[in-house]
Design a protein around this motif. Structure first.
Motif, PDB file in Angstrom:
ATOM      1  N   THR A  12       0.840  -1.190   0.000  1.00 50.28           N
ATOM      2  CA  THR A  12       0.000   0.000   0.000  1.00 50.28           C
ATOM      3  C   THR A  12       0.876   1.240   0.000  1.00 50.28           C
ATOM      4  N   ILE A  13       0.570   2.143  -0.913  1.00 50.48           N
ATOM      5  CA  ILE A  13       1.326   3.380  -1.096  1.00 50.48           C
ATOM      6  C   ILE A  13       0.408   4.532  -0.713  1.00 50.48           C
ATOM      7  N   GLY A  14       0.758   5.277   0.314  1.00 53.46           N
ATOM      8  CA  GLY A  14      -0.132   6.337   0.748  1.00 53.46           C
ATOM      9  C   GLY A  14       0.400   7.079   1.952  1.00 53.46           C
ATOM     10  N   SER A  15      -0.514   7.603   2.755  1.00 51.20           N
ATOM     11  CA  SER A  15      -0.141   8.488   3.855  1.00 51.20           C
ATOM     12  C   SER A  15      -0.465   7.887   5.209  1.00 51.20           C
ATOM     13  N   SER A  16       0.331   8.291   6.183  1.00 54.18           N
ATOM     14  CA  SER A  16       0.087   7.916   7.567  1.00 54.18           C
ATOM     15  C   SER A  16      -1.030   8.764   8.149  1.00 54.18           C
ATOM     16  N   ASP A  17      -1.920   8.128   8.884  1.00 53.49           N
ATOM     17  CA  ASP A  17      -2.976   8.816   9.623  1.00 53.49           C
ATOM     18  C   ASP A  17      -2.652   8.676  11.103  1.00 53.49           C
ATOM     19  N   SER A  18      -2.230   9.780  11.732  1.00 55.36           N
ATOM     20  CA  SER A  18      -1.833   9.699  13.136  1.00 55.36           C
ATOM     21  C   SER A  18      -2.977   9.277  14.038  1.00 55.36           C
ATOM     22  N   VAL A  82      -2.744   2.175  -4.351  1.00 55.26           N
ATOM     23  CA  VAL A  82      -2.209   3.537  -4.340  1.00 55.26           C
ATOM     24  C   VAL A  82      -3.278   4.444  -3.757  1.00 55.26           C
ATOM     25  N   GLY A  83      -2.962   5.082  -2.625  1.00 51.37           N
ATOM     26  CA  GLY A  83      -3.902   5.982  -1.979  1.00 51.37           C
ATOM     27  C   GLY A  83      -3.513   7.430  -2.224  1.00 51.37           C
ATOM     28  N   THR A  84      -3.313   8.178  -1.146  1.00 45.93           N
ATOM     29  CA  THR A  84      -2.967   9.593  -1.278  1.00 45.93           C
ATOM     30  C   THR A  84      -1.636   9.759  -1.998  1.00 45.93           C
ATOM     31  N   THR A  85      -1.621  10.602  -3.008  1.00 44.58           N
ATOM     32  CA  THR A  85      -0.420  10.748  -3.842  1.00 44.58           C
ATOM     33  C   THR A  85       0.224  12.128  -3.765  1.00 44.58           C
ATOM     34  N   TRP A  86      -0.445  13.121  -3.186  1.00 42.66           N
ATOM     35  CA  TRP A  86       0.127  14.401  -2.782  1.00 42.66           C
ATOM     36  C   TRP A  86       0.493  15.368  -3.897  1.00 42.66           C
ATOM     37  N   SER A  87       1.270  14.953  -4.876  1.00 47.06           N
ATOM     38  CA  SER A  87       1.719  15.919  -5.883  1.00 47.06           C
ATOM     39  C   SER A  87       1.946  15.216  -7.209  1.00 47.06           C
ATOM     40  N   VAL A 103       1.083  -6.625 -11.705  1.00 47.94           N
ATOM     41  CA  VAL A 103       0.163  -7.114 -10.673  1.00 47.94           C
ATOM     42  C   VAL A 103      -1.021  -6.154 -10.643  1.00 47.94           C
ATOM     43  N   PRO A 104      -2.164  -6.578 -10.090  1.00 49.05           N
ATOM     44  CA  PRO A 104      -3.298  -5.665 -10.002  1.00 49.05           C
ATOM     45  C   PRO A 104      -2.950  -4.416  -9.198  1.00 49.05           C
ATOM     46  N   VAL A 105      -3.369  -3.269  -9.702  1.00 46.50           N
ATOM     47  CA  VAL A 105      -3.166  -1.990  -9.019  1.00 46.50           C
ATOM     48  C   VAL A 105      -4.529  -1.355  -8.775  1.00 46.50           C
ATOM     49  N   VAL A 106      -4.844  -1.119  -7.518  1.00 45.73           N
ATOM     50  CA  VAL A 106      -6.080  -0.449  -7.133  1.00 45.73           C
ATOM     51  C   VAL A 106      -5.736   0.998  -6.811  1.00 45.73           C
ATOM     52  N   LEU A 107      -6.286   1.923  -7.573  1.00 43.84           N
ATOM     53  CA  LEU A 107      -6.003   3.342  -7.405  1.00 43.84           C
ATOM     54  C   LEU A 107      -7.160   3.993  -6.651  1.00 43.84           C
ATOM     55  N   ASP A 108      -6.884   4.397  -5.420  1.00 46.45           N
ATOM     56  CA  ASP A 108      -7.884   5.068  -4.601  1.00 46.45           C
ATOM     57  C   ASP A 108      -7.450   6.517  -4.451  1.00 46.45           C
ATOM     58  N   PRO A 109      -7.910   7.403  -5.332  1.00 50.63           N
ATOM     59  CA  PRO A 109      -7.382   8.772  -5.383  1.00 50.63           C
ATOM     60  C   PRO A 109      -7.898   9.622  -4.225  1.00 50.63           C
ATOM     61  N   VAL A 110      -7.273   9.431  -3.065  1.00 49.76           N
ATOM     62  CA  VAL A 110      -7.726  10.113  -1.854  1.00 49.76           C
ATOM     63  C   VAL A 110      -7.371  11.589  -1.946  1.00 49.76           C
ATOM     64  N   MET A 111      -8.384  12.398  -2.118  1.00 48.75           N
ATOM     65  CA  MET A 111      -8.194  13.854  -2.199  1.00 48.75           C
ATOM     66  C   MET A 111      -8.934  14.587  -1.098  1.00 48.75           C
ATOM     67  N   VAL A 112      -9.965  13.935  -0.545  1.00 53.69           N
ATOM     68  CA  VAL A 112     -10.761  14.542   0.509  1.00 53.69           C
ATOM     69  C   VAL A 112     -10.969  13.501   1.591  1.00 53.69           C
ATOM     70  N   SER A 113     -10.535  13.778   2.822  1.00 55.97           N
ATOM     71  CA  SER A 113     -10.703  12.814   3.903  1.00 55.97           C
ATOM     72  C   SER A 113     -12.126  12.858   4.440  1.00 55.97           C
ATOM     73  N   ALA A 114     -12.568  11.747   5.022  1.00 57.45           N
ATOM     74  CA  ALA A 114     -13.915  11.697   5.600  1.00 57.45           C
ATOM     75  C   ALA A 114     -14.061  12.688   6.748  1.00 57.45           C
ATOM     76  N   ALA A 115     -12.948  12.942   7.440  1.00 56.11           N
ATOM     77  CA  ALA A 115     -12.987  13.886   8.551  1.00 56.11           C
ATOM     78  C   ALA A 115     -12.826  15.328   8.093  1.00 56.11           C
ATOM     79  N   GLY A 116     -12.675  15.525   6.782  1.00 51.48           N
ATOM     80  CA  GLY A 116     -12.509  16.869   6.236  1.00 51.48           C
ATOM     81  C   GLY A 116     -11.053  17.167   5.965  1.00 51.48           C
TER      82      GLY A 116
END
Length: 276
Positions: A12-18, A82-87, A103-116
């Motif tokens: 999984t490629i993406g961002s840490s959620d503290s 692939v989640g949040t990609t930033w730039s 291999v299969p690549v699932v692209l989840d273009p996270v641009m807006v978080s559920a928490a805002g």
């Protein structure tokens, strides 16, 4: 299906959620729930909790690539999310590493978080279409993200799914977040609504991350895409139903892992009183 004695490795490629509810942390939990081992590439760090994203910090592109290379040098990755990609710079570098992986690549273009919180810049949207759409097995935006990508601020989820196919996505799942528009799956041949119960528990933080991670894990296990999407939708819906409503003061996290009840502490019997 794959050998059940060996857990498939997903990356999984993406961002840490503290706050622990979404992002990389949410992916690890969702993938573990279906028997997958998760390797990670951290693209960015967020200071966030259930009430929102308070601060964000991108990981330098060269260090992001170093993480990817370290994983690939040692682990047999069966599927990638692939989640949040930033730039745009991060996106182009990710695409370069994924090219030829097969291999299969699932692209989840996270641009807006559920928490805002907006988690991507304008330049990233065009790069997504140009660099990552051609490498994806399926893309899984929520309705808000699909509207940002397509530029159509009024379309419903059914129309958005077809618009994304028109933009070059090989297959799409557009999720509605529980609205009456419903979730829609399109693959260029069919366009169908995904039936799932709506659970208004207030525990939706990480639902999208869990959904796309589950699709990734099921693809790693050999499930055909339509079956993986259907099964992931069912499991993610349960995670919202069973969400951790006692955790946090904002949008509570889903429970993709199926946390058991706390084990009660054993009661230590008091020693009998000593009489003189």
């Amino acid at each position: 299906m794959t050998d059940n004695s060996v857990p498939p490795v997903c990356l999984t490629i993406g961002s840490s959620d503290s706050g622990g509810g979404a992002g990389i942390q949410g992916d690890i939990k969702a993938l573990a729930s279906i028997g997958c081992f998760t390797a990670t590439v951290i693209v960015g760090l967020t200071a966030q909790n259930t009430t929102g994203v308070l601060s964000r910090h991108p990981v330098p592109v060269d260090f992001m690539c170093a993480q990817f290379d370290a994983v690939r040098a040692d682990l047999a990755v069966r599927a990638v999310k692939v989640g949040t990609t930033w730039s745009a710079e991060h996106i182009v570098a990710i695409a370069g590493r994924l090219t030829g992986l097969r291999v299969p690549v699932v692209l989840d273009p996270v641009m807006v978080s559920a928490a805002g919180g907006d988690l991507a810049g304008t330049d990233a949207r065009a790069a997504l279409i140009e660099s990552l759409f051609p490498l994806a097995d399926v893309i899984t935006p929520n309705a808000a993200e699909a509207r940002l990508i397509t530029g159509d601020e009024t379309a419903g989820t059914r129309t958005l799914a077809q618009r994304l196919i028109d933009l070059g996505a090989p297959a799409v799942v557009v999720t509605s977040g529980g609205s009456d528009e419903g979730d829609w799956f399109a693959d260029g041949r069919s366009l169908e609504r995904l039936d799932r119960p709506t659970h208004r528990t207030g525990a939706e933080h990480g639902a999208g991350c869990a959904h796309s991670a589950l699709i990734t894990g099921l693809r790693a296990q050999g499930y055909p895409l339509p079956e993986a999407v259907s099964k992931a939708t069912e499991i993610a819906s349960r995670a919202v139903r069973d969400g951790l409503t006692s955790v946090g003061r904002g949008v509570h996290p889903v429970d993709a892992l199926g946390l058991p009840p706390r084990i009660p502490r054993p009661r230590v019997p008091r020693a009998p009183a000593q009489h003189a």
